[in-house]
Design a protein around this motif. Structure first.
Motif, PDB file in Angstrom:
ATOM      1  N   ALA A  61      43.275  31.418  48.502  1.00 34.09           N
ATOM      2  CA  ALA A  61      43.900  32.734  48.656  1.00 34.09           C
ATOM      3  C   ALA A  61      45.012  32.940  47.638  1.00 34.09           C
ATOM      4  O   ALA A  61      45.207  34.054  47.133  1.00 34.09           O
ATOM      5  CB  ALA A  61      44.443  32.892  50.081  1.00 34.09           C
ATOM      6  N   ALA A  62      45.734  31.874  47.305  1.00 34.50           N
ATOM      7  CA  ALA A  62      46.778  31.983  46.289  1.00 34.50           C
ATOM      8  C   ALA A  62      46.172  32.325  44.931  1.00 34.50           C
ATOM      9  O   ALA A  62      46.719  33.149  44.177  1.00 34.50           O
ATOM     10  CB  ALA A  62      47.571  30.683  46.205  1.00 34.50           C
ATOM     11  N   ALA A  63      45.028  31.694  44.610  1.00 30.48           N
ATOM     12  CA  ALA A  63      44.350  32.008  43.348  1.00 30.48           C
ATOM     13  C   ALA A  63      43.871  33.444  43.339  1.00 30.48           C
ATOM     14  O   ALA A  63      44.004  34.159  42.334  1.00 30.48           O
ATOM     15  CB  ALA A  63      43.180  31.050  43.129  1.00 30.48           C
ATOM     16  N   ALA A  64      43.330  33.909  44.467  1.00 32.11           N
ATOM     17  CA  ALA A  64      42.851  35.293  44.550  1.00 32.11           C
ATOM     18  C   ALA A  64      44.013  36.277  44.470  1.00 32.11           C
ATOM     19  O   ALA A  64      43.855  37.389  43.952  1.00 32.11           O
ATOM     20  CB  ALA A  64      42.070  35.494  45.844  1.00 32.11           C
ATOM     21  N   ALA A  65      45.171  35.877  44.969  1.00 25.52           N
ATOM     22  CA  ALA A  65      46.348  36.748  44.890  1.00 25.52           C
ATOM     23  C   ALA A  65      46.705  37.061  43.453  1.00 25.52           C
ATOM     24  O   ALA A  65      47.105  38.185  43.124  1.00 25.52           O
ATOM     25  CB  ALA A  65      47.530  36.090  45.602  1.00 25.52           C
ATOM     26  N   ARG A  67      44.693  37.274  41.044  1.00 26.05           N
ATOM     27  CA  ARG A  67      43.604  37.997  40.363  1.00 26.05           C
ATOM     28  C   ARG A  67      43.341  39.356  41.012  1.00 26.05           C
ATOM     29  O   ARG A  67      42.303  39.967  40.752  1.00 26.05           O
ATOM     30  CB  ARG A  67      42.328  37.147  40.421  1.00 26.05           C
ATOM     31  CG  ARG A  67      42.453  35.757  39.803  1.00 26.05           C
ATOM     32  CD  ARG A  67      42.298  35.785  38.296  1.00 26.05           C
ATOM     33  NE  ARG A  67      40.936  36.042  37.902  1.00 26.05           N
ATOM     34  CZ  ARG A  67      40.047  35.079  37.611  1.00 26.05           C
ATOM     35  NH1 ARG A  67      40.382  33.805  37.707  1.00 26.05           N
ATOM     36  NH2 ARG A  67      38.831  35.404  37.213  1.00 26.05           N
ATOM     37  N   SER A  68      44.239  39.832  41.844  1.00 24.01           N
ATOM     38  CA  SER A  68      44.026  41.104  42.537  1.00 24.01           C
ATOM     39  C   SER A  68      45.356  41.826  42.694  1.00 24.01           C
ATOM     40  O   SER A  68      46.430  41.226  42.547  1.00 24.01           O
ATOM     41  CB  SER A  68      43.372  40.873  43.902  1.00 24.01           C
ATOM     42  OG  SER A  68      44.172  40.023  44.719  1.00 24.01           O
ATOM     43  N   SER A  99      51.161  37.445  46.588  1.00 26.10           N
ATOM     44  CA  SER A  99      50.325  38.639  46.739  1.00 26.10           C
ATOM     45  C   SER A  99      51.136  39.906  47.003  1.00 26.10           C
ATOM     46  O   SER A  99      50.562  40.969  47.217  1.00 26.10           O
ATOM     47  CB  SER A  99      49.334  38.436  47.883  1.00 26.10           C
ATOM     48  OG  SER A  99      50.009  38.323  49.135  1.00 26.10           O
ATOM     49  N   ASP A 100      52.465  39.780  47.023  1.00 24.24           N
ATOM     50  CA  ASP A 100      53.339  40.915  47.337  1.00 24.24           C
ATOM     51  C   ASP A 100      53.049  41.455  48.730  1.00 24.24           C
ATOM     52  O   ASP A 100      52.962  42.670  48.953  1.00 24.24           O
ATOM     53  CB  ASP A 100      53.206  42.019  46.283  1.00 24.24           C
ATOM     54  CG  ASP A 100      54.341  43.035  46.343  1.00 24.24           C
ATOM     55  OD1 ASP A 100      55.438  42.669  46.828  1.00 24.24           O
ATOM     56  OD2 ASP A 100      54.139  44.194  45.934  1.00 24.24           O
ATOM     57  N   GLY A 101      52.880  40.522  49.680  1.00 22.12           N
ATOM     58  CA  GLY A 101      52.755  40.909  51.086  1.00 22.12           C
ATOM     59  C   GLY A 101      51.371  41.336  51.508  1.00 22.12           C
ATOM     60  O   GLY A 101      51.215  42.333  52.222  1.00 22.12           O
TER      61      GLY A 101
END
Length: 324
Positions: A61-65, A67-68, A99-101
């Motif tokens: 999830a940190a990696a996806a954060a 990239r999104s 992810s800025d929340g």
């Protein structure tokens, strides 16, 4: 209704590929989902699967954060008894900040004997331990005993409890219920009331094993191979380390005929976006359903099919569920 996708990052022996490519492509699909307007992406956790099932969903999830920009990031679920509360609290806070929340923290018990042995955890106390993890994590954030704390206050916590007793426990703790089983709404609301929560606070979301296609007949021979592997591995691992016999393989053709079917490992939806949307609508009718997330890939499925499904879910299925 919000619509998302779900990854378990399996790399099955029959279709094994480079691990960096597997993870990299999943992140590409997270970027694509974000660009196309999907609402969420969810990651699951298991340990010791022969196919390398994702063991650390908050890391992914940190990696996806990174990239999104707008996609919410969920865990479905972190097996709470296998991890210390400060570890979960710190990792979740970091993902929420990166992810800025945008984190939804889904917690559950897990069920596999070998996983509990690997971590030295007590399977017999898995529900009481998971309940305690919720309380501990909330206290750690509220007191500032772990730093930094999440941006969201409160950060949404969901419990992936199944069965009426589990739903009641989720209600007592005032969490969301990570299930769309209509039979769980009443006990969930009873649990909320027992702890003084307003029944209007009930919120549910969950997943379906899904493949969305514009050509069900043409895609079925490939889908059934990957679906068979996924279902049979789940059912085999459910009894590993117990005295229960290994279950016989499931016949995917039988489940396809039923449209929406209980399989012992969840529900299976297969068909056009219109067919799947109608099945979802019917299933969640009357529920306080915030969202649904659908499998992006079935156990080693070819990249082109995964990409096509993500685009169909985003571009066609999501609009059909917008007013649910």
């Amino acid at each position: 209704m919000k619509v998302g996708i779900y990854f378990d990052l399996r790399n099955p022996p029959p279709w094994q590929q480079n691990w960096s490519r597997l993870y990299g492509f999943a992140l590409e699909m997270c970027e694509e989902a974000d660009r196309l307007g999907l609402d969420s992406v969810w990651f699951s956790e298991h340990h010791g699967f022969e196919d390398g099932y994702l063991p650390q969903p908050l890391t992914m999830a940190a990696a996806a954060a990174a990239r999104s920009r707008r996609l919410r990031l969920g865990t479905a679920v972190v097996a709470a008894p296998l991890h210390a509360a400060p570890e979960i609290a710190e990792q979740a806070a970091l993902v929420d900040i990166l992810s800025d929340g945008r984190l939804d923290l889904g917690l559950g018990t897990g069920y596999r004997v070998p996983e509990y042995r690997l971590y030295g955890a007590d399977l017999g106390k898995r529900y009481t331990t998971t309940d305690q993890r919720v309380r501990e994590i909330r206290e750690l954030w509220a007191s500032g005993r772990v730093t930094p704390v999440p941006l969201q206050d409160p950060l949404p916590i969901w419990l992936g409890y199944q069965g009426p007793q589990g739903a009641r426990r989720a209600g007592r703790l005032g969490t969301g219920l990570l299930s769309l089983d209509p039979a769980l709404l009443a006990p969930y609301r009873e649990g909320l009331a027992e702890s003084g929560y307003d029944g209007a606070a009930a919120r549910m979301q969950g997943s379906f094993t899904t493949f969305v296609t514009e050509d069900p007949e043409a895609d079925w021979p490939v889908v059934r191979r990957h679906l068979s592997y996924q279902w049979d591995s789940y059912r085999r691992y459910m009894v590993e380390g117990t005295d229960r016999p290994e279950p016989r393989p499931i016949d995917p053709d039988r489940w396809r005929e039923t449209g929406l079917a209980a399989t012992g490992v969840g529900q299976f939806l297969y068909g056009t976006p219109e067919t799947v949307a109608e099945a979802v609508r019917s299933y969640v009718k009357g529920l306080p359903a915030e969202g649904v997330f659908l499998w992006a890939s079935l156990a080693g499925m070819p990249e082109d099919m995964v990409a096509r499904q993500v685009r169909l879910i985003a571009g066609t299925l999501r609009p059909l569920l917008a007013d649910v």
